[in-house]
Scaffold this motif. Sequence first.
Motif, PDB file in Angstrom:
ATOM      1  N   LYS A  93       5.665   4.622  83.418  1.00 47.13           N
ATOM      2  CA  LYS A  93       5.106   4.551  84.772  1.00 47.13           C
ATOM      3  C   LYS A  93       5.513   5.804  85.545  1.00 47.13           C
ATOM      4  N   ASN A  94       4.902   6.919  85.168  1.00 47.35           N
ATOM      5  CA  ASN A  94       5.189   8.182  85.844  1.00 47.35           C
ATOM      6  C   ASN A  94       3.914   9.016  85.931  1.00 47.35           C
ATOM      7  N   ARG A  95       3.984  10.098  86.696  1.00 50.09           N
ATOM      8  CA  ARG A  95       2.801  10.924  86.938  1.00 50.09           C
ATOM      9  C   ARG A  95       2.374  11.740  85.719  1.00 50.09           C
ATOM     10  N   ASP A  96       3.201  11.807  84.697  1.00 53.31           N
ATOM     11  CA  ASP A  96       2.755  12.442  83.458  1.00 53.31           C
ATOM     12  C   ASP A  96       1.755  11.551  82.730  1.00 53.31           C
ATOM     13  N   HIS A  97       1.820  10.256  82.971  1.00 49.44           N
ATOM     14  CA  HIS A  97       0.982   9.295  82.264  1.00 49.44           C
ATOM     15  C   HIS A  97      -0.031   8.585  83.160  1.00 49.44           C
ATOM     16  N   ILE A  98       0.165   8.636  84.447  1.00 56.43           N
ATOM     17  CA  ILE A  98      -0.756   8.026  85.413  1.00 56.43           C
ATOM     18  C   ILE A  98      -1.330   9.172  86.235  1.00 56.43           C
ATOM     19  N   PRO A 105      -8.206  17.604  82.158  1.00 57.60           N
ATOM     20  CA  PRO A 105      -8.701  18.945  81.797  1.00 57.60           C
ATOM     21  C   PRO A 105     -10.209  18.956  81.529  1.00 57.60           C
ATOM     22  N   GLY A 106     -10.871  19.955  82.089  1.00 51.36           N
ATOM     23  CA  GLY A 106     -12.291  20.141  81.837  1.00 51.36           C
ATOM     24  C   GLY A 106     -13.228  19.247  82.621  1.00 51.36           C
ATOM     25  N   THR A 107     -12.704  18.448  83.536  1.00 52.29           N
ATOM     26  CA  THR A 107     -13.561  17.539  84.298  1.00 52.29           C
ATOM     27  C   THR A 107     -14.095  18.213  85.557  1.00 52.29           C
ATOM     28  N   ASP A 108     -15.177  17.652  86.078  1.00 51.67           N
ATOM     29  CA  ASP A 108     -15.693  18.110  87.370  1.00 51.67           C
ATOM     30  C   ASP A 108     -15.413  17.081  88.466  1.00 51.67           C
ATOM     31  N   HIS A 109     -14.609  16.073  88.143  1.00 51.56           N
ATOM     32  CA  HIS A 109     -14.271  15.021  89.109  1.00 51.56           C
ATOM     33  C   HIS A 109     -13.266  15.543  90.139  1.00 51.56           C
ATOM     34  N   THR A 110     -13.333  14.980  91.338  1.00 53.62           N
ATOM     35  CA  THR A 110     -12.407  15.366  92.408  1.00 53.62           C
ATOM     36  C   THR A 110     -11.525  14.209  92.863  1.00 53.62           C
ATOM     37  N   ASP A 111     -11.712  13.039  92.281  1.00 53.49           N
ATOM     38  CA  ASP A 111     -10.996  11.853  92.752  1.00 53.49           C
ATOM     39  C   ASP A 111      -9.624  11.710  92.092  1.00 53.49           C
ATOM     40  N   PRO A 112      -8.702  11.094  92.795  1.00 49.70           N
ATOM     41  CA  PRO A 112      -8.884  10.364  94.045  1.00 49.70           C
ATOM     42  C   PRO A 112      -8.855  11.243  95.292  1.00 49.70           C
ATOM     43  N   GLY A 113      -8.700  12.533  95.136  1.00 47.54           N
ATOM     44  CA  GLY A 113      -8.767  13.444  96.269  1.00 47.54           C
ATOM     45  C   GLY A 113      -7.415  13.711  96.900  1.00 47.54           C
ATOM     46  N   PRO A 114      -7.379  14.711  97.782  1.00 47.02           N
ATOM     47  CA  PRO A 114      -6.111  15.139  98.381  1.00 47.02           C
ATOM     48  C   PRO A 114      -5.522  14.152  99.385  1.00 47.02           C
ATOM     49  N   LEU A 115      -6.282  13.181  99.828  1.00 50.04           N
ATOM     50  CA  LEU A 115      -5.780  12.211 100.810  1.00 50.04           C
ATOM     51  C   LEU A 115      -5.122  10.998 100.164  1.00 50.04           C
ATOM     52  N   TRP A 116      -5.247  10.864  98.841  1.00 53.40           N
ATOM     53  CA  TRP A 116      -4.604   9.762  98.114  1.00 53.40           C
ATOM     54  C   TRP A 116      -3.102   9.978  98.147  1.00 53.40           C
ATOM     55  N   ASP A 117      -2.354   8.952  98.507  1.00 52.23           N
ATOM     56  CA  ASP A 117      -0.900   9.043  98.635  1.00 52.23           C
ATOM     57  C   ASP A 117      -0.240   8.666  97.308  1.00 52.23           C
ATOM     58  N   TRP A 118      -0.054   9.674  96.452  1.00 54.56           N
ATOM     59  CA  TRP A 118       0.527   9.433  95.127  1.00 54.56           C
ATOM     60  C   TRP A 118       1.949   8.904  95.196  1.00 54.56           C
ATOM     61  N   ASP A 119       2.746   9.389  96.139  1.00 48.17           N
ATOM     62  CA  ASP A 119       4.127   8.897  96.256  1.00 48.17           C
ATOM     63  C   ASP A 119       4.130   7.403  96.552  1.00 48.17           C
ATOM     64  N   ARG A 120       3.324   6.991  97.493  1.00 49.34           N
ATOM     65  CA  ARG A 120       3.215   5.564  97.836  1.00 49.34           C
ATOM     66  C   ARG A 120       2.723   4.767  96.631  1.00 49.34           C
ATOM     67  N   TYR A 121       1.695   5.261  95.980  1.00 49.67           N
ATOM     68  CA  TYR A 121       1.106   4.567  94.848  1.00 49.67           C
ATOM     69  C   TYR A 121       2.122   4.376  93.726  1.00 49.67           C
ATOM     70  N   MET A 122       2.836   5.428  93.397  1.00 52.49           N
ATOM     71  CA  MET A 122       3.806   5.339  92.307  1.00 52.49           C
ATOM     72  C   MET A 122       4.972   4.420  92.664  1.00 52.49           C
ATOM     73  N   ARG A 123       5.370   4.383  93.936  1.00 48.87           N
ATOM     74  CA  ARG A 123       6.394   3.419  94.363  1.00 48.87           C
ATOM     75  C   ARG A 123       5.899   1.999  94.108  1.00 48.87           C
ATOM     76  N   LEU A 124       4.642   1.736  94.453  1.00 51.91           N
ATOM     77  CA  LEU A 124       4.072   0.407  94.230  1.00 51.91           C
ATOM     78  C   LEU A 124       3.949   0.096  92.743  1.00 51.91           C
ATOM     79  N   VAL A 125       3.510   1.068  91.948  1.00 48.21           N
ATOM     80  CA  VAL A 125       3.397   0.862  90.504  1.00 48.21           C
ATOM     81  C   VAL A 125       4.749   0.474  89.924  1.00 48.21           C
TER      82      VAL A 125
END
Length: 135
Positions: A93-98, A105-125
């Motif tokens: 349960k870390n950012r290397d795997h989530i 790599p190689g994607t054109d996706h932009t999600d979840p975007g710069p407004l997604w709170d990764w610190d909060r999310y990972m605390r919840l995970v």
Amino acid sequence: MTQETFPDAMKIFQDPAKQVSAHYMVASADGYIGQFVREKDVAWHAGNKDYNNRSIGIEHEGWVDDPKWFTDEMYASSAALTAAVCDRYGIPKNRDHIIGHVEVPGTDHTDPGPLWDWDRYMRLVNGGSRVHRRA
């Protein structure tokens, strides 16, 4: 983020001609989780065939540039789902795997975007929240 509402994204996932899918999608308003592809099957969500073949795709209702879609309910429900998937498969349960689609790599996706709170999310995970699903 789906860049769509839940109902519209659901229609897209269910249309084979669109050639896009996700294992799960999380609703903004109440954190409802819909499953669209079985975990043992490949979903087409990451924009990279290799990542699609070895990942579980969780999409989120809403738009990357509109933080009103990033509700407490969405964060909690998505994090609980992610934690459950990690527990099932022994995934750290870390950012290397989530990661977000933008980090594939190689994607054109932009999600979840710069407004997604990764610190909060990972605390919840890492907090072991329970998954709630509507029948």
